[in-house]
Design an enzyme around this catalytic site. Structure first.
Site, PDB file in Angstrom:
ATOM      1  N   ASP A 230     113.991 -21.500 -67.770  1.00  0.00           N
ATOM      2  CA  ASP A 230     113.156 -22.655 -67.404  1.00  0.00           C
ATOM      3  C   ASP A 230     113.300 -22.974 -65.917  1.00  0.00           C
ATOM      4  OD1 ASP A 230     115.800 -23.336 -67.961  1.00  0.00           O
ATOM      5  OD2 ASP A 230     115.315 -25.276 -68.862  1.00  0.00           O
ATOM      6  N   ASP A 254     107.584 -11.212 -69.857  1.00  0.00           N
ATOM      7  CA  ASP A 254     106.131 -11.323 -70.040  1.00  0.00           C
ATOM      8  C   ASP A 254     105.634 -12.588 -69.349  1.00  0.00           C
ATOM      9  OD1 ASP A 254     103.533 -10.849 -71.131  1.00  0.00           O
ATOM     10  OD2 ASP A 254     103.949 -12.398 -72.618  1.00  0.00           O
ATOM     11  N   ASP A 258     103.669 -12.936 -65.314  1.00  0.00           N
ATOM     12  CA  ASP A 258     102.343 -13.524 -65.066  1.00  0.00           C
ATOM     13  C   ASP A 258     102.441 -14.634 -64.025  1.00  0.00           C
ATOM     14  OD1 ASP A 258     101.033 -11.914 -66.933  1.00  0.00           O
ATOM     15  OD2 ASP A 258      99.872 -13.585 -67.739  1.00  0.00           O
TER      16      ASP A 258
HETATM   17  C1  IPM Z   1     101.660  -7.602 -70.842  1.00  0.00           C
HETATM   18  C2  IPM Z   1     100.690  -8.138 -71.858  1.00  0.00           C
HETATM   19  C3  IPM Z   1     101.097  -7.609 -73.222  1.00  0.00           C
HETATM   20  C4  IPM Z   1     102.484  -8.127 -73.533  1.00  0.00           C
HETATM   21  C5  IPM Z   1     100.103  -7.968 -74.349  1.00  0.00           C
HETATM   22  C6  IPM Z   1      98.692  -7.531 -74.028  1.00  0.00           C
HETATM   23  C7  IPM Z   1     100.545  -7.416 -75.680  1.00  0.00           C
HETATM   24  O1  IPM Z   1     100.648  -9.522 -71.823  1.00  0.00           O
HETATM   25  O2  IPM Z   1     101.778  -6.376 -70.714  1.00  0.00           O
HETATM   26  O3  IPM Z   1     102.307  -8.413 -70.170  1.00  0.00           O
HETATM   27  O4  IPM Z   1     102.630  -9.249 -74.021  1.00  0.00           O
HETATM   28  O5  IPM Z   1     103.447  -7.395 -73.281  1.00  0.00           O
HETATM   29 MG    MG Z   2     101.774 -10.371 -70.289  1.00  0.00          MG
END
Ligand code: IPM
Ligand code: MG
Length: 370
Positions: A230, A254, A258
């Site tokens: 966090d 993940d 992002d």
């Molecule tokens: C990523 C994507 C994948 C994940 C999905 C599409 C399954 O978000 O590669 O980060 O969660 O790993």
């Molecule tokens: Mg992802």
């Protein structure tokens, strides 16, 4: 440069996949010519393209091709409009992407996040928070944790409710092998590794922290620190320049990758490498842009092919050790950005020295810059 012929499976997939793969393959062919490297590229359908062609998101022929190849260059799969029309275990994400990760033991996912100076305007942070530039490598564990842990199911309870279960599970050796990848990557960069966990709440976090600390003793030249996930999410927004390598378990990686990607201005700029074990100086790998299928802009010559093209560079570097060729691609992309060429996602109308172009022109410009 090399007498070997590299066998490459090119799986374009859905949405913008085919357009950006097309440009990436021209770059791959151009670099092969320039450096006299033989690439044997075979294309095959995956995702909805696989379902439409052969009834499965990962057709048997496509899987066989992957098994016969030295590496996989992947576009992206999944179409939100169509995905809900079939059972969840047959949908492209699970049946193709997660299946390939597991099938080929691709436990190490590397996501380099870089904000080039020329694109500072595309970063959502104020310039003073960008410091001398953002340059982070997210090292994400890719075949363990909650994505794959058993039990994983939804069950009906007697009181009419349902109960969904996902299991977060890691063993010592799974943590050790990804930690080694993280420390080795840090040695080649600014020698700093931040290990992410939730050791204040999760058993997994406690084990993660212990094992990473132990592995770290073997890398005296790398400065190791630990951060709760966090706090890491917050620090990425407040002071991203403090990070060099971020080492994360699957789910945290993940999410944080992002978030980190947003700092680089556009998902359309972010390549990724998913690597398995190394045999005979070669590492089987899977290389894909981080951005997804973007169906809203598919087929319109709007997509940014740079993430896919940089994924080719990662393939040459991490799978084949062809560093000179990989450097050449990275440089060509840098040149084109410096020259002011921009796809829509990284273009700002106020930047009068920049010119907005389409997918094809961007690919052609990068080939020319090689
Ligand atoms: C990523 C994507 C994948 C994940 C999905 C599409 C399954 O978000 O590669 O980060 O969660 O790993
Ligand atoms: Mg992802």
């Amino acid at each position: 440069m090399s007498s070997k012929t590299y066998q490459i499976a090119a799986l374009a997939g859905d949405g913008i996949g085919p357009e950006v793969i097309r440009e990436a393959l021209s770059v791959l062919r151009a670099v092969g010519q320039k450096f006299h490297i033989q690439f044997n590229i075979t294309e095959a359908p995956v995702g909805w393209a696989g379902i439409d062609a052969a009834g499965k998101a990962l057709p048997d022929d496509t899987l066989d091709l992957c098994r016969r190849s030295d590496s996989i260059l992947f576009g992206s799969v999944g179409l939100p409009d169509r995905d809900p029309t079939i059972p969840k275990d047959q949908r492209p994400e699970r049946a193709a992407l997660l299946r390939i990760r597991k099938e080929f033991g691709l436990f190490a996912n590397l996501r380099p996040v870089q904000l080039p100076k020329a694109l500072a305007h595309a970063c959502p942070l104020r310039p003073e928070r960008q410091g001398d530039g953002i340059d982070i490598l997210v090292v994400r564990e890719l075949t363990g944790g909650m994505y794959f842990g058993q039990p994983k199911k939804t069950e009906d309870l007697r009181n009419g409710q349902q109960r969904a279960i996902d299991t977060m599970v890691y063993t010592t050796s799974e943590i050790e092998r990804i930690a080694h990848v993280g420390f080795k990557a840090a040695q080649l960069r600014r020698k700093k590794l931040t290990s992410i966990d939730k050791a204040n709440v999760l058993e997994n976090g406690i084990l993660w922290r212990e094992v990473v600390s132990r592995v770290g003793k073997g890398y005296a030249d790398v400065a190791l620190d630990h951060m709760f996930v966090d706090n890491a999410a917050m620090q990425l927004m407040l002071r991203p320049t403090q990070f060099d390598v971020l080492l994360c378990e699957n789910m945290f990686g993940d999410i944080l990758s992002d978030e980190a990607a947003a700092l680089a201005g556009s998902l359309g700029m972010l390549p990724s490498a998913s690597l398995g074990a190394t045999t005979a100086n070669q590492t089987f790998g899977f290389f894909e842009p981080a951005g997804g299928t973007a169906p809203d802009i598919a087929g319109k010559d709007l997509a940014n092919p740079i993430a896919q093209i940089l994924s080719v560079a990662l393939m040459l570097r991490y799978s084949f050790g062809l560093n000179t060729a990989a450097d050449a691609i990275d440089k060509a992309v840098g040149k084109v950005i410096d020259a002011g060429l921009r796809t829509g996602d990284i273009h700002s109308p106020s930047d009068t020295s920049a010119r907005r172009i389409g997918t094809r022109e961007m690919g052609a410009a990068i080939v020319a810059a090689l």
